[in-house]
Design an enzyme around this catalytic site. Structure first.
Site, PDB file in Angstrom:
ATOM      1  CD  GLU A 175       4.055  -7.191   2.393  1.00  0.00           C
ATOM      2  OE1 GLU A 175       4.898  -6.527   1.782  1.00  0.00           O
ATOM      3  OE2 GLU A 175       2.917  -6.785   2.630  1.00  0.00           O
ATOM      4  CD  GLU A 389       2.320  -5.327   6.907  1.00  0.00           C
ATOM      5  OE1 GLU A 389       2.102  -4.557   5.946  1.00  0.00           O
ATOM      6  OE2 GLU A 389       3.415  -5.869   7.106  1.00  0.00           O
TER       7      GLU A 389
HETATM    8  C1  BG6 Z   1       3.591  -3.828   3.425  1.00  0.00           C
HETATM    9  C2  BG6 Z   1       4.859  -3.909   4.204  1.00  0.00           C
HETATM   10  O1  BG6 Z   1       3.891  -4.127   2.108  1.00  0.00           O
HETATM   11  O2  BG6 Z   1       2.926  -2.630   3.317  1.00  0.00           O
HETATM   12  C3  BG6 Z   1       5.111  -2.763   5.148  1.00  0.00           C
HETATM   13  O3  BG6 Z   1       4.951  -5.116   4.915  1.00  0.00           O
HETATM   14  C4  BG6 Z   1       4.655  -1.490   4.480  1.00  0.00           C
HETATM   15  O4  BG6 Z   1       6.456  -2.753   5.505  1.00  0.00           O
HETATM   16  C5  BG6 Z   1       3.161  -1.586   4.235  1.00  0.00           C
HETATM   17  O5  BG6 Z   1       4.972  -0.338   5.201  1.00  0.00           O
HETATM   18  C6  BG6 Z   1       2.531  -0.357   3.682  1.00  0.00           C
HETATM   19  O6  BG6 Z   1       3.208   0.068   2.531  1.00  0.00           O
HETATM   20  P1  BG6 Z   1       3.759   1.538   2.390  1.00  0.00           P
HETATM   21  O7  BG6 Z   1       4.496   1.540   1.109  1.00  0.00           O
HETATM   22  O8  BG6 Z   1       2.572   2.427   2.396  1.00  0.00           O
HETATM   23  O9  BG6 Z   1       4.650   1.755   3.571  1.00  0.00           O
END
Ligand code: BG6
Length: 491
Positions: A175, A389
């Site tokens: 990111e 993701e």
């Molecule tokens: C992304 C990141 O922004 O979102 C992860 O790459 C992160 O590291 C994921 O865990 C989900 O966000 P959160 O805040 O729910 O953990």
């Protein structure tokens, strides 16, 4: 279903959110090791000196460091072809600027990659998923210093040389665009993404909410530029070490829509999409800053004399082989300041009246994933895409018999996979999908364990209790069918 036959199904994690063992076998402190937990209403706090009485979630996380064999065996049971994970930079160079790498750290990832291959799983490795060594923050101001470009390139080369026969797919920075989100004033973005903090915050004696960390836009954009150069140099080094490597970027793609047909909203949304998503994507895929970036820099009084001719050449020569991104939610953009606001992944926007949101206020939008994949394919027609993701953070309820009926998570994934299928049908060259947090882990945004993403439940809680035991949720068996049927059986 239309997924190509070699489509890569799997899941994604980050070292700092799952490994634990934060000082074991010579690892040095890294940025997340200095952060305490928060929740949906309370920002995470940065506590400069590690306090023995405070609870730092990353210190033990879910103890993947000691459970990796069991965890990878469960991933294999689901039928995965790929496992996205990150190397913790501080395990390899504990201070970031050490003369020699730490052999014990290198040996750990040898074991992890060997375990993946034993199960027929291809590792997809992020070199830096927020794990900048703490010493680089205090001594160099993170990527603000050009010396950090050299430190990162040395680290990347060390990993490429060591694992050149074990890892084929690499990502440089997770990111990379987070310092541009929400106007870029998020302390989390500066610190996680760039390892950049102002001296007065570094030296603070008291805990600081991340939302209160000071921002210096000139330093932020210089640091981001240095990170682009570091990424491009790593891509070049990787291709030289093994021409078969596939090296990608990684963008938090926060797709936004205009809240209304008011042309002012349309323009504001276009500007937002350009700056938040496309600026970084263009530099890494096309090898040059887009024109609109320079107007933005000018309007924000950023002196861009740091973009040298030599750097421009490096960016041109270090473009990525594939484009990867995270996708969780969408937001709306409007010039109307009275519009109701809603949160999101490291971002804020206006509430969309057509969408429902998670308990953390992230708006659920499967159609937005199809839209995003098409937008990206239009913009980068020759570049393969991968969703690295996607997932649903939720509170899970463990029943008396130990079962966990997470039908809400299954529903989320089902709709998003259908949307990907539509996009493939539209002609988008999508090569793989790794869900976020396939095993429960520490949330990056809030530091919570209670915000669970996994198909695999981990007995670990925000009060520090739990024995780290693993168990299968209903979604585990559901995703197993998806992977094993190449997306044909969505239940
Ligand atoms: C992304 C990141 O922004 O979102 C992860 O790459 C992160 O590291 C994921 O865990 C989900 O966000 P959160 O805040 O729910 O953990």
């Amino acid at each position: 279903m239309t997924f190509p036959k070699d489509f890569l199904w799997g899941g994604a994690t980050a070292a700092n959110q799952c490994e634990g063992a934060y000082l074991e076998d010579g690892k040095g402190l890294s940025v997340p090791d200095m952060l305490l937990g928060g929740d949906v209403d309370t920002p995470r706090t940065f506590l400069p000196k590690t306090d023995p009485n405070a609870f730092y979630p990353s210190h033990e996380a879910i103890d993947f460091y000691h459970h990796y064999k069991e965890d990878i065996a469960m991933f294999a049971e689901m039928g995965w072809g790929v496992f996205r994970l990150s190397i913790n930079w501080g395990r390899i160079f504990p201070n970031g600027d050490d003369a020699e790498p730490n052999e014990a750290g290198l040996a750990f990832y040898d074991k992890v990659f060997d375990e993946c291959h034993k199960h027929g799983i291809e590792p997809l490795v992020t070199l830096c998923h927020y794990e900048i060594p703490w010493n680089i923050v205090t001594q160099y101001h993170g990527f603000y210093s050009r010396q950090t470009i050299d430190l990162f390139t040395k680290y990347a080369r060390t990993c490429f040389e060591r694992y050149k026969d074990k890892v084929k797919y690499w990502l440089t920075f997770n990111e990379i665009n987070i310092p541009l989100m929400g106007g870029g004033h998020s302390g989390l973005g500066n610190l996680y993404g760039l390892g950049l903090m102002q001296d007065e915050d570094i030296n603070s004696e008291t805990p600081i909410p991340l939302s209160d960390l000071k921002d210096n836009p000139q330093m932020r954009f210089e640091a981001l530029h240095n990170q682009f150069v570091a990424s491009a140099l790593a891509v070049q080094a990787g291709h030289e070490i093994n021409p078969d490597f596939k090296i990608g970027n990684m963008i938090a793609h926060i797709t936004t829509y205009p809240l209304t047909p008011n042309p002012k909203d349309i323009l504001e949304n276009q500007r937002n999409m350009h700056i938040s998503n496309d600026l970084c994507g263009d530099v890494q895929v096309r090898g040059a800053y887009p024109d609109f970036a320079f107007r933005y820099f000018k309007e924000n009084q950023i002196d861009v004399s740091y973009i040298t001719e030599a750097d421009k050449e490096i960016l041109k020569e270090g473009t990525v082989d594939f484009y990867t991104f995270s996708y969780y939610m969408t937001n709306c953009i409007t010039v109307d300041e009275s519009a109701e606001k809603i949160g999101g992944n490291m971002s804020m926007g206006a509430k969309n009246p057509y969408l429902k949101a998670s308990d953390w206020g992230w708006q659920i939008d499967p159609d937005g994933l199809r839209y995003t994949l098409n937008l990206l394919h239009d913009r980068y027609p020759d570049t393969p895409l991968m969703v690295v993701e996607n997932g649903f953070g939720a509170f899970d309820q463990v029943e008396a018999d130990g079962s966990i009926h997470d039908d809400y998570r299954i529903a989320y994934f089902k709709e998003h996979i259908k949307a990907m299928d539509e996009a493939v049908e539209d002609g988008v060259p999508l090569i793989g999908y790794t869900t976020w947090g396939p095993i429960d882990l520490v949330s990056a945004g809030t530091g919570q364990y209670a915000k669970r993403y996994g198909f695999i439940y981990v007995d670990r809680h925000d009060d520090g209790t739990g024995d780290f035991s693993r168990s299968r949720k209903d979604s585990f068996y559901w995703y197993q069918k998806v992977c094993q049927s190449n997306g044909a059986d969505l239940g």
